[in-house]
Structures are given as structure tokens and as C-alpha cells.
Scaffold this motif. Structure first.
Motif, PDB file in Angstrom:
ATOM      1  N   PRO A 106       0.813  -1.225   0.000  1.00 10.97           N
ATOM      2  CA  PRO A 106       0.000   0.000   0.000  1.00 10.97           C
ATOM      3  C   PRO A 106       0.845   1.275   0.000  1.00 10.97           C
ATOM      4  CG  PRO A 106       0.092  -0.919   2.209  1.00 10.97           C
ATOM      5  CD  PRO A 106       0.794  -1.907   1.307  1.00 10.97           C
ATOM      6  N   VAL A 107       0.550   2.165  -0.902  1.00 13.39           N
ATOM      7  CA  VAL A 107       1.296   3.416  -1.008  1.00 13.39           C
ATOM      8  C   VAL A 107       1.098   4.281   0.233  1.00 13.39           C
ATOM      9  CG1 VAL A 107      -0.590   4.631  -2.184  1.00 13.39           C
ATOM     10  CG2 VAL A 107       1.782   5.383  -2.536  1.00 13.39           C
ATOM     11  N   TYR A 108      -0.043   4.120   0.911  1.00 11.68           N
ATOM     12  CA  TYR A 108      -0.344   4.953   2.075  1.00 11.68           C
ATOM     13  C   TYR A 108       0.474   4.574   3.310  1.00 11.68           C
ATOM     14  CZ  TYR A 108      -4.536   5.500  -0.824  1.00 11.68           C
ATOM     15  OH  TYR A 108      -5.403   5.705  -1.871  1.00 11.68           O
ATOM     16  N   GLU A 109       1.000   3.378   3.359  1.00 11.76           N
ATOM     17  CA  GLU A 109       1.721   2.894   4.546  1.00 11.76           C
ATOM     18  C   GLU A 109       3.110   2.357   4.188  1.00 11.76           C
ATOM     19  OE1 GLU A 109       0.960   3.135   7.692  1.00 11.76           O
ATOM     20  OE2 GLU A 109      -1.045   4.019   7.415  1.00 11.76           O
ATOM     21  N   LYS A 110       3.824   3.123   3.356  1.00  8.59           N
ATOM     22  CA  LYS A 110       5.205   2.809   2.987  1.00  8.59           C
ATOM     23  C   LYS A 110       5.337   1.409   2.386  1.00  8.59           C
ATOM     24  CE  LYS A 110       7.039   5.893   6.562  1.00  8.59           C
ATOM     25  NZ  LYS A 110       7.909   6.023   7.753  1.00  8.59           N
ATOM     26  N   PHE A 111       4.309   0.993   1.637  1.00  2.73           N
ATOM     27  CA  PHE A 111       4.323  -0.254   0.878  1.00  2.73           C
ATOM     28  C   PHE A 111       4.453  -1.500   1.769  1.00  2.73           C
ATOM     29  CE2 PHE A 111       6.064   3.149  -1.763  1.00  2.73           C
ATOM     30  CZ  PHE A 111       5.141   3.162  -2.791  1.00  2.73           C
ATOM     31  N   LYS A 112       3.969  -1.390   3.019  1.00  2.38           N
ATOM     32  CA  LYS A 112       3.986  -2.522   3.937  1.00  2.38           C
ATOM     33  C   LYS A 112       2.547  -2.881   4.304  1.00  2.38           C
ATOM     34  CE  LYS A 112       8.504  -1.350   5.907  1.00  2.38           C
ATOM     35  NZ  LYS A 112       9.247  -1.013   7.148  1.00  2.38           N
ATOM     36  N   GLY A 113       2.024  -3.914   3.654  1.00  5.54           N
ATOM     37  CA  GLY A 113       0.627  -4.262   3.863  1.00  5.54           C
ATOM     38  C   GLY A 113       0.412  -5.699   4.290  1.00  5.54           C
ATOM     39  N   GLY A 114      -0.754  -6.222   3.945  1.00  6.55           N
ATOM     40  CA  GLY A 114      -1.115  -7.578   4.340  1.00  6.55           C
ATOM     41  C   GLY A 114      -0.828  -8.584   3.246  1.00  6.55           C
ATOM     42  N   LYS A 115      -1.507  -9.730   3.319  1.00  7.44           N
ATOM     43  CA  LYS A 115      -1.234 -10.822   2.382  1.00  7.44           C
ATOM     44  C   LYS A 115      -2.201 -10.853   1.206  1.00  7.44           C
ATOM     45  CE  LYS A 115       0.899 -13.554   6.014  1.00  7.44           C
ATOM     46  NZ  LYS A 115       0.812 -14.743   6.881  1.00  7.44           N
ATOM     47  N   GLY A 116      -3.263 -10.088   1.284  1.00  7.88           N
ATOM     48  CA  GLY A 116      -4.127  -9.912   0.127  1.00  7.88           C
ATOM     49  C   GLY A 116      -5.179 -10.978  -0.108  1.00  7.88           C
ATOM     50  N   VAL A 117      -5.362 -11.903   0.828  1.00  4.60           N
ATOM     51  CA  VAL A 117      -6.297 -13.004   0.582  1.00  4.60           C
ATOM     52  C   VAL A 117      -7.743 -12.508   0.510  1.00  4.60           C
ATOM     53  CG1 VAL A 117      -7.224 -15.168   1.483  1.00  4.60           C
ATOM     54  CG2 VAL A 117      -4.774 -14.711   1.632  1.00  4.60           C
ATOM     55  N   ALA A 118      -8.146 -11.647   1.438  1.00  2.09           N
ATOM     56  CA  ALA A 118      -9.527 -11.145   1.427  1.00  2.09           C
ATOM     57  C   ALA A 118      -9.787 -10.304   0.178  1.00  2.09           C
ATOM     58  CB  ALA A 118      -9.798 -10.317   2.688  1.00  2.09           C
ATOM     59  N   THR A 119      -8.816  -9.488  -0.210  1.00  2.57           N
ATOM     60  CA  THR A 119      -8.956  -8.679  -1.423  1.00  2.57           C
ATOM     61  C   THR A 119      -9.015  -9.566  -2.658  1.00  2.57           C
ATOM     62  OG1 THR A 119      -7.725  -6.899  -0.342  1.00  2.57           O
ATOM     63  CG2 THR A 119      -7.972  -6.747  -2.714  1.00  2.57           C
ATOM     64  N   LEU A 120      -8.235 -10.629  -2.649  1.00  5.21           N
ATOM     65  CA  LEU A 120      -8.267 -11.610  -3.732  1.00  5.21           C
ATOM     66  C   LEU A 120      -9.634 -12.279  -3.817  1.00  5.21           C
ATOM     67  CD1 LEU A 120      -6.854 -13.273  -5.903  1.00  5.21           C
ATOM     68  CD2 LEU A 120      -5.965 -14.761  -4.109  1.00  5.21           C
ATOM     69  N   LEU A 121     -10.228 -12.577  -2.669  1.00  2.00           N
ATOM     70  CA  LEU A 121     -11.563 -13.164  -2.644  1.00  2.00           C
ATOM     71  C   LEU A 121     -12.572 -12.211  -3.271  1.00  2.00           C
ATOM     72  CD1 LEU A 121     -13.716 -15.197  -1.820  1.00  2.00           C
ATOM     73  CD2 LEU A 121     -13.704 -14.175   0.474  1.00  2.00           C
ATOM     74  N   GLY A 122     -12.470 -10.923  -2.940  1.00  2.00           N
ATOM     75  CA  GLY A 122     -13.366  -9.937  -3.534  1.00  2.00           C
ATOM     76  C   GLY A 122     -13.229  -9.885  -5.042  1.00  2.00           C
ATOM     77  N   MET A 123     -11.996  -9.998  -5.509  1.00  2.00           N
ATOM     78  CA  MET A 123     -11.740 -10.035  -6.947  1.00  2.00           C
ATOM     79  C   MET A 123     -12.425 -11.242  -7.583  1.00  2.00           C
ATOM     80  SD  MET A 123      -8.022 -10.638  -8.700  1.00  2.00           S
ATOM     81  CE  MET A 123      -7.857 -11.108 -10.429  1.00  2.00           C
ATOM     82  N   MET A 124     -12.289 -12.415  -6.968  1.00  2.00           N
ATOM     83  CA  MET A 124     -12.892 -13.637  -7.505  1.00  2.00           C
ATOM     84  C   MET A 124     -14.418 -13.564  -7.473  1.00  2.00           C
ATOM     85  SD  MET A 124     -10.348 -16.708  -6.220  1.00  2.00           S
ATOM     86  CE  MET A 124     -10.671 -16.448  -4.471  1.00  2.00           C
ATOM     87  N   LEU A 125     -14.976 -12.942  -6.422  1.00  2.00           N
ATOM     88  CA  LEU A 125     -16.422 -12.786  -6.330  1.00  2.00           C
ATOM     89  C   LEU A 125     -16.960 -11.945  -7.482  1.00  2.00           C
ATOM     90  CD1 LEU A 125     -16.901 -12.239  -2.495  1.00  2.00           C
ATOM     91  CD2 LEU A 125     -17.888 -14.104  -3.847  1.00  2.00           C
ATOM     92  N   ALA A 126     -16.190 -10.940  -7.891  1.00  2.00           N
ATOM     93  CA  ALA A 126     -16.625 -10.072  -8.981  1.00  2.00           C
ATOM     94  C   ALA A 126     -16.554 -10.772 -10.333  1.00  2.00           C
ATOM     95  CB  ALA A 126     -15.767  -8.802  -9.013  1.00  2.00           C
ATOM     96  N   ILE A 127     -15.618 -11.703 -10.472  1.00  2.00           N
ATOM     97  CA  ILE A 127     -15.400 -12.347 -11.769  1.00  2.00           C
ATOM     98  C   ILE A 127     -16.157 -13.661 -11.903  1.00  2.00           C
ATOM     99  CG2 ILE A 127     -13.657 -13.383 -13.279  1.00  2.00           C
ATOM    100  CD1 ILE A 127     -11.640 -11.401 -12.132  1.00  2.00           C
ATOM    101  N   GLN A 128     -16.092 -14.505 -10.875  1.00  2.84           N
ATOM    102  CA  GLN A 128     -16.703 -15.849 -10.927  1.00  2.84           C
ATOM    103  C   GLN A 128     -17.359 -16.114  -9.570  1.00  2.84           C
ATOM    104  OE1 GLN A 128     -16.070 -17.339 -13.935  1.00  2.84           O
ATOM    105  NE2 GLN A 128     -17.140 -19.281 -13.676  1.00  2.84           N
ATOM    106  N   THR A 129     -18.523 -15.544  -9.366  1.00  2.00           N
ATOM    107  CA  THR A 129     -19.163 -15.544  -8.055  1.00  2.00           C
ATOM    108  C   THR A 129     -19.412 -16.945  -7.509  1.00  2.00           C
ATOM    109  OG1 THR A 129     -20.274 -13.475  -8.657  1.00  2.00           O
ATOM    110  CG2 THR A 129     -21.103 -14.652  -6.725  1.00  2.00           C
ATOM    111  N   ASP A 130     -19.969 -17.840  -8.325  1.00  2.75           N
ATOM    112  CA  ASP A 130     -20.325 -19.170  -7.829  1.00  2.75           C
ATOM    113  C   ASP A 130     -19.101 -19.947  -7.360  1.00  2.75           C
ATOM    114  OD1 ASP A 130     -19.368 -19.293 -10.400  1.00  2.75           O
ATOM    115  OD2 ASP A 130     -20.914 -20.648 -11.169  1.00  2.75           O
TER     116      ASP A 130
END
Length: 214
Positions: A106-130
Motif C-alpha cells: 500500500p502506497v499509504y503505509e510505505k508499501f507494507k501491507g497484508g497478504k491480500g487473501v480477502a482482497t483476492l476473494l473480492g476479486m474472484m467474487l466479482a469475476i466468478q461468483t459461484d
């Protein structure tokens, strides 16, 4: 293609992903930096561990929404005629990945963030919900049987492209399957420390009945 609009939405996807939900919630409402407690990770799992069920759920839902929102922005490119409809899936994948990268760096926190799993899930929900919903079920099953969040995350990530290989869920564009395996590799890379702890029998087990810690 409207290069300017594409560039603006690419940047927007990354900035949406960069929203540091766990860090900001911890600082603004609890007066702590979540990265200095628990596992030191700025994600939903560590928020559950350090702050409890309610803030952990808030962080998880917002992080999922980040991935969904950033990925869904690609639809605007079709609406405004910047790309043809048949290329939508490619731009959804790109913008979803930009959100995941934003969460991890993340640019807001000196590029030190999390692992991205929940955000990845959101991405998959938008593309292939089932398929994404089935992966959520798999994650929950693994979590409740093993108590390992990291193991559940990796198995659910692997299940996504494997399920897409089945005739029932096989997408029209095979690039989604290839990308699914790439995303699984990303999840493994971000969980490499967890893998070492799992192999050594040192990985922390999740407390299913979480309550806020003082």
C-alpha cells in the motif's frame, strides 16, 4: 482504446486496494498499530487475533469489498467504449490484481501491507461468483477442521482454478484458469513464512470463539 481512462482506472484500482483497513481501524479506534501486535500482519486474521471478532469482521468485509470494487471498475471501460466487451475479463483480472498488489504494497503505509487473501476473494467474487462462494465454503471447512487460517487460505486459493477445470464451471475464456493458478502461486509466496511454521508444527491455531482483547 481510451488510454487515459484505462490509466486512470488502473491507478484507482491500485489506490482502492491500498486502503489499509486494519492499520487505520487499529490506529483511529483502538489507539494501536496492528502491525506491532500478534503476527505483525496488517490483515483481517491478525485483527481478529488482536482486536477481536467485531473489528476483525469489519476489516475482512472491507478488504473483500476493495477487491470486488476495483475489479468491477473494469465494467466502466466497456460502458464508455474504451474496450470491447470480449476483453472485459482481461481487464477485470488486471484491475483485480492491481487491488491485490495495492493491499500487499500500500502506497499509504510505505508499501507494507497484508497478504491480500480477502482482497483476492473480492476479486474472484466479482469475476466468478459461484466458484468464489464454493472456495469460501472450502476455506471454512479447512479452518474449522484444522484451525489454521493460512492452510485454509492456500487450499481455497488452489480450489479456485481446479474448480474452473470442471465442466460445470469451465469459463469461456481459459485465461481465467491460468490466472487462477498464478493467483494461487501469489498466495503461496505471501504465506511462505506460514508454510515454514506449518511444516515445523509452530503455526498458531485460530481461536474460533474470538472476543475483543483489552
Amino acid at each position: 482504446m481510451d488510454i487515459l481512462l484505462i490509466a486512470i482506472l488502473f491507478i484507482a484500482a491500485y489506490l482502492i486496494g491500498s486502503i489499509c483497513t486494519a492499520v487505520w481501524l487499529g490506529k483511529w479506534y483502538y489507539g494501536i498499530d496492528i502491525r506491532q501486535h500478534g503476527s505483525g500482519n496488517s490483515g483481517a486474521t491478525n485483527t481478529f487475533r488482536v482486536l477481536g471478532k467485531k473489528p476483525g469482521t469489519i476489516v475482512m468485509l472491507i478488504d473483500i469489498f476493495k477487491g470486488w470494487a476495483a475489479t468491477s471498475l473494469a465494467g466502466l471501460l466497456v460502458v464508455f467504449g474504451a474496450i470491447p466487451a470480449e476483453k472485459l475479463i482481461i481487464f477485470q483480472l488486471i484491475m483485480g490484481m492491481l487491488a491485490v498488489v495495492g493491499h500487499i504494497f500500500p502506497v499509504y503505509e510505505k508499501f507494507k501491507g497484508g497478504k491480500g487473501v480477502a482482497t483476492l476473494l473480492g476479486m474472484m467474487l466479482a469475476i466468478q461468483t459461484d466458484v468464489a462462494l464454493l472456495c469460501m465454503v472450502i476455506f471454512v471447512i479447512v479452518l474449522f477442521t484444522s484451525r489454521y487460517v493460512s492452510l485454509g487460505s492456500m487450499i481455497a486459493a488452489l480450489a479456485f482454478p481446479i474448480l474452473l477445470l470442471l465442466p460445470r464451471f469451465h469459463p469461456d475464456n481459459p485465461i481465467l484458469i491460468v490466472f487462477g493458478f498464478i493467483l494461487f502461486a501469489l498466495v503461496v509466496i505471501t504465506h511462505r513464512k506460514n508454510i515454514n511454521r506449518l511444516l515445523a508444527g509452530e503455526e498458531s491455531k485460530a481461536n474460533i470463539n474470538l472476543s475483543r482483547k483489552k
